[in-house]
Motif scaffolding. Structure first.
Motif, PDB file in Angstrom:
ATOM      1  N   TRP A 152      16.127   7.934 -18.749  1.00 14.49           N
ATOM      2  CA  TRP A 152      15.505   8.545 -17.582  1.00 14.49           C
ATOM      3  C   TRP A 152      16.160   7.948 -16.342  1.00 14.49           C
ATOM      4  O   TRP A 152      17.174   7.269 -16.439  1.00 14.49           O
ATOM      5  CB  TRP A 152      13.984   8.339 -17.609  1.00 14.49           C
ATOM      6  CG  TRP A 152      13.535   6.948 -17.235  1.00 14.49           C
ATOM      7  CD1 TRP A 152      12.974   6.545 -16.066  1.00 14.49           C
ATOM      8  CD2 TRP A 152      13.609   5.758 -18.043  1.00 14.49           C
ATOM      9  NE1 TRP A 152      12.698   5.193 -16.074  1.00 14.49           N
ATOM     10  CE2 TRP A 152      13.081   4.695 -17.279  1.00 14.49           C
ATOM     11  CE3 TRP A 152      14.094   5.486 -19.323  1.00 14.49           C
ATOM     12  CZ2 TRP A 152      13.013   3.395 -17.763  1.00 14.49           C
ATOM     13  CZ3 TRP A 152      14.018   4.183 -19.808  1.00 14.49           C
ATOM     14  CH2 TRP A 152      13.488   3.163 -19.028  1.00 14.49           C
ATOM     15  N   ARG A 153      15.582   8.189 -15.198  1.00 12.65           N
ATOM     16  CA  ARG A 153      16.128   7.617 -13.961  1.00 12.65           C
ATOM     17  C   ARG A 153      15.204   6.519 -13.445  1.00 12.65           C
ATOM     18  O   ARG A 153      13.984   6.713 -13.367  1.00 12.65           O
ATOM     19  CB  ARG A 153      16.301   8.696 -12.886  1.00 12.65           C
ATOM     20  CG  ARG A 153      17.331   9.741 -13.227  1.00 12.65           C
ATOM     21  CD  ARG A 153      17.433  10.805 -12.147  1.00 12.65           C
ATOM     22  NE  ARG A 153      18.225  11.942 -12.638  1.00 12.65           N
ATOM     23  CZ  ARG A 153      17.740  12.919 -13.384  1.00 12.65           C
ATOM     24  NH1 ARG A 153      16.447  12.916 -13.703  1.00 12.65           N
ATOM     25  NH2 ARG A 153      18.517  13.886 -13.799  1.00 12.65           N
ATOM     26  N   LEU A 154      15.806   5.441 -13.083  1.00 17.37           N
ATOM     27  CA  LEU A 154      15.080   4.332 -12.473  1.00 17.37           C
ATOM     28  C   LEU A 154      15.698   4.087 -11.110  1.00 17.37           C
ATOM     29  O   LEU A 154      16.896   3.799 -11.010  1.00 17.37           O
ATOM     30  CB  LEU A 154      15.178   3.078 -13.346  1.00 17.37           C
ATOM     31  CG  LEU A 154      14.411   1.850 -12.855  1.00 17.37           C
ATOM     32  CD1 LEU A 154      12.907   2.118 -12.836  1.00 17.37           C
ATOM     33  CD2 LEU A 154      14.723   0.644 -13.737  1.00 17.37           C
ATOM     34  N   ASP A 155      14.889   4.256 -10.063  1.00 14.19           N
ATOM     35  CA  ASP A 155      15.399   4.163  -8.686  1.00 14.19           C
ATOM     36  C   ASP A 155      16.564   5.125  -8.466  1.00 14.19           C
ATOM     37  O   ASP A 155      17.550   4.807  -7.773  1.00 14.19           O
ATOM     38  CB  ASP A 155      15.829   2.724  -8.365  1.00 14.19           C
ATOM     39  CG  ASP A 155      14.674   1.740  -8.444  1.00 14.19           C
ATOM     40  OD1 ASP A 155      13.529   2.157  -8.151  1.00 14.19           O
ATOM     41  OD2 ASP A 155      14.906   0.583  -8.808  1.00 14.19           O
ATOM     42  N   GLY A 156      16.466   6.293  -9.091  1.00 13.41           N
ATOM     43  CA  GLY A 156      17.460   7.337  -8.906  1.00 13.41           C
ATOM     44  C   GLY A 156      18.702   7.207  -9.758  1.00 13.41           C
ATOM     45  O   GLY A 156      19.581   8.065  -9.693  1.00 13.41           O
ATOM     46  N   LEU A 157      18.801   6.153 -10.586  1.00 10.28           N
ATOM     47  CA  LEU A 157      19.992   5.928 -11.401  1.00 10.28           C
ATOM     48  C   LEU A 157      19.666   6.096 -12.887  1.00 10.28           C
ATOM     49  O   LEU A 157      18.592   5.683 -13.331  1.00 10.28           O
ATOM     50  CB  LEU A 157      20.551   4.525 -11.160  1.00 10.28           C
ATOM     51  CG  LEU A 157      21.012   4.221  -9.731  1.00 10.28           C
ATOM     52  CD1 LEU A 157      21.442   2.757  -9.618  1.00 10.28           C
ATOM     53  CD2 LEU A 157      22.157   5.155  -9.331  1.00 10.28           C
ATOM     54  N   PRO A 158      20.593   6.686 -13.658  1.00  7.69           N
ATOM     55  CA  PRO A 158      20.357   6.833 -15.101  1.00  7.69           C
ATOM     56  C   PRO A 158      20.171   5.478 -15.769  1.00  7.69           C
ATOM     57  O   PRO A 158      20.932   4.526 -15.510  1.00  7.69           O
ATOM     58  CB  PRO A 158      21.632   7.517 -15.606  1.00  7.69           C
ATOM     59  CG  PRO A 158      22.217   8.184 -14.402  1.00  7.69           C
ATOM     60  CD  PRO A 158      21.873   7.296 -13.243  1.00  7.69           C
ATOM     61  N   THR A 159      19.160   5.396 -16.595  1.00 12.23           N
ATOM     62  CA  THR A 159      18.897   4.164 -17.319  1.00 12.23           C
ATOM     63  C   THR A 159      18.326   4.495 -18.684  1.00 12.23           C
ATOM     64  O   THR A 159      17.856   5.606 -18.915  1.00 12.23           O
ATOM     65  CB  THR A 159      17.930   3.253 -16.541  1.00 12.23           C
ATOM     66  OG1 THR A 159      17.889   1.973 -17.165  1.00 12.23           O
ATOM     67  CG2 THR A 159      16.536   3.842 -16.511  1.00 12.23           C
ATOM     68  N   ALA A 160      18.385   3.540 -19.580  1.00 13.39           N
ATOM     69  CA  ALA A 160      17.845   3.741 -20.926  1.00 13.39           C
ATOM     70  C   ALA A 160      17.262   2.437 -21.413  1.00 13.39           C
ATOM     71  O   ALA A 160      17.785   1.357 -21.134  1.00 13.39           O
ATOM     72  CB  ALA A 160      18.940   4.212 -21.870  1.00 13.39           C
ATOM     73  N   ASN A 161      16.143   2.558 -22.121  1.00 14.78           N
ATOM     74  CA  ASN A 161      15.588   1.344 -22.713  1.00 14.78           C
ATOM     75  C   ASN A 161      16.103   1.192 -24.144  1.00 14.78           C
ATOM     76  O   ASN A 161      17.008   1.918 -24.565  1.00 14.78           O
ATOM     77  CB  ASN A 161      14.057   1.383 -22.668  1.00 14.78           C
ATOM     78  CG  ASN A 161      13.492   2.637 -23.320  1.00 14.78           C
ATOM     79  OD1 ASN A 161      14.203   3.355 -24.019  1.00 14.78           O
ATOM     80  ND2 ASN A 161      12.220   2.904 -23.091  1.00 14.78           N
TER      81      ASN A 161
END
Length: 516
Positions: A152-161
């Motif tokens: 998903w996006r975290l603070d507008g940036l793509p991220t993954a857990n």
């Protein structure tokens, strides 16, 4: 929540030619658990028709779902269509949550989230449990970082857990069969049909396979429960044909035999078709009568090539001797053999293709399926292909039935002529035509004649496409220019939890994908 599952149309898939349709099994696997969680779930299968994209978008908007979940068995070749449809849906319904899952988004989540702002989240790897948790988090307004197995996006940036653990109990999640009208789906010449799955994954190490890492490891369903499910679908819904989606269902001899015996005990008349390895057929020579009695009429065997050097290059792990023996054993038990044969390796010449044709004819398989080698960024083979030129720039045609990679010694037109010639010679040789005309088993004769009808139409369709529709030709860019850097370090899409060691060591895990 009102959840809509969408299977987009894919015009590059030639199997639509016979006007028969199999249900989108992956979406049904997601739908069952979501229904059981209390959501209202519907399915739009746009392969029927197929629906035009404006009509599909209108149907989605008309249903006013809270969430739209996209996925496609074509994966990378289906991605451009999903991009177009999902963007239009988001524009028409900005409040709807767009979620995307499947093989392609599992590995291309960074690019998708960076370039497609309408996509809320991506389900990475197996989706049954992850989709449940994701929908629950969205419904309850919880942060997405509480859901493992997504990007998903975290603070507008793509991220993954962290990736989600591999599903060890495949029977814990039911297939949402109620989402389809069984009467609309057929295969094998007009017979009511579905896709089914005994196992996931494959224990072998073929370095080009785009599925092996997605499933992470081989597992199987309870053999008796699957046999009961097949029998119920046959008795209650009139399903006659079951097409196994497994890469290698027979990898475990003991559970596979138990399944065959359980299905025989159900005493239903069904047709089973699937894929396996030639080595497994040879291994099971003493129980192939159970294969036939259970209902198997055809096996596709991924032989990939008849050249030992090529088999070594792609780490197929098979041998020409076992390929021949498997075809002979299947014929002895009145089961059709389909051999896949892959063309388009970089240094192939006319002499190589002529030798391949002769060897295919000598194999004497009942059917062949000629494919083109197609690289996947998350596989080890990609490193061997990443510098090769691309001759098919349309990503919807990266479907194994169109040449993608340029060759150092042969033009695309020349390779195409060879492939069509190999298909024609293999299917029109006298032995093959004799089986078409006089096979003693009426069910097998029906299957052979149906395949010839379908194959003739697909063969002519592909020739017309190459001559008049497809735009074949490179633009100077390589595979890496199109797809990016190799990603085989992230090939395993799920987390494997190891059992504690005998001396009491704690659980460890293999290859978690770190957040970005």
């Amino acid at each position: 929540m009102n959840i809509l599952l969408v299977n987009v149309p894919h015009p590059a898939i030639g199997s639509r030619i016979p006007k028969e349709q199999l249900p989108p099994f992956g979406l049904l696997c997601i739908g069952g658990p979501l229904i059981d969680d209390g959501h209202h779930v519907e399915l739009i299968d746009a392969e029927f028709g197929p629906l035009s994209l404006p009509d599909l978008i209108a149907q989605i908007v008309r249903r006013s779902p809270d969430a739209v979940l996209f996925g496609h068995s074509g994966s990378s070749s289906g991605h451009p269509i999903i991009t177009q449809v999902s963007a239009a849906v988001a524009q028409a319904m900005p409040a709807a949550t767009i979620v995307y899952g499947g093989v392609h988004p599992t590995y291309f989540w960074r690019e998708i989230l960076a370039n497609e702002p309408h996509v809320k989240a991506i389900v990475r790897g197996e989706g049954e449990e992850t989709a449940r948790r994701l929908m629950r988090a969205i419904e309850q307004g919880k942060p997405l970082d509480t859901v493992s197995g997504i990007a998903w996006r975290l603070d507008g940036l793509p991220t993954a857990n962290q990736v989600a653990p591999v599903i060890t109990d495949l029977d814990a999640y039911r297939v949402g069969w109620e989402l389809i009208d069984h009467a609309r789906y057929s295969y094998w010449g007009g017979k009511r049909a579905v896709v089914i799955q005994f196992s996931r994954g494959c224990p072998h190490l073929c370095n080009y396979c785009g599925q092996r890492g997605f499933w992470t490891r081989w597992r199987h369903r309870d053999p008796v429960r699957l046999a009961r499910e097949i029998a119920r679908l046959n008795r209650e819904h009139g399903v006659e044909v079951f097409n196994f989606a497994d890469e290698n269902p027979s990898a475990g001899r003991k559970p596979w035999r138990k399944f065959l015996e359980a299905l025989i005990a159900e005493n239903v008349s069904v047709t089973l078709v699937g894929s396996t390895r030639a080595d497994d057929i040879v291994r099971d020579a003493d129980i192939l009568h159970l294969y036939k009695k259970a209902g198997f009429e055809r096996f596709l065997m991924g032989m990939e090539n008849t050249d030992e050097a090529t088999l070594k290059l792609i780490r197929k792990g098979g041998a020409i001797a076992s390929d021949r023996e498997a075809i002979r054993l299947l014929r002895r038990h009145n089961i059709l053999s389909m051999a896949t044969w892959v063309a388009g390796f970089d240094d192939q010449t006319d002499a190589d293709l002529f030798r391949g044709l002769r060897q295919l004819v000598s194999y004497d398989a009942d059917q062949i399926q000629a494919l083109y080698v197609t690289p996947h960024r998350w596989t080890p083979y990609y490193r061997l292909a990443q510098d090769r030129p691309v001759v098919q720039r349309d990503p919807t045609k990266w479907d194994y039935k169109h040449q993608v990679l340029g060759m150092s010694r042969m033009s695309p037109g020349r390779l195409f002529v060879w492939v069509k010639l190999i298909e024609a010679v293999a299917q029109l040789r006298p032995k093959a035509l004799m089986r078409w005309a006089w096979h003693p088993d009426p069910k097998i004769r029906h299957a052979i004649r149906w395949y010839y009808r379908m194959g003739r139409r697909v063969w002519l369709h592909e020739i017309a496409g190459f001559l008049f529709r497809d735009r074949v030709g490179g633009d100077g860019r390589s595979v890496a220019d199109h797809l990016g850097a190799a990603q085989d370090h992230e090939e395993e899409a799920s987390l494997v939890v190891r059992r504690p060691r005998a001396h009491g060591a704690t659980d460890t895990t293999l290859k978690p994908v770190s957040s970005v």
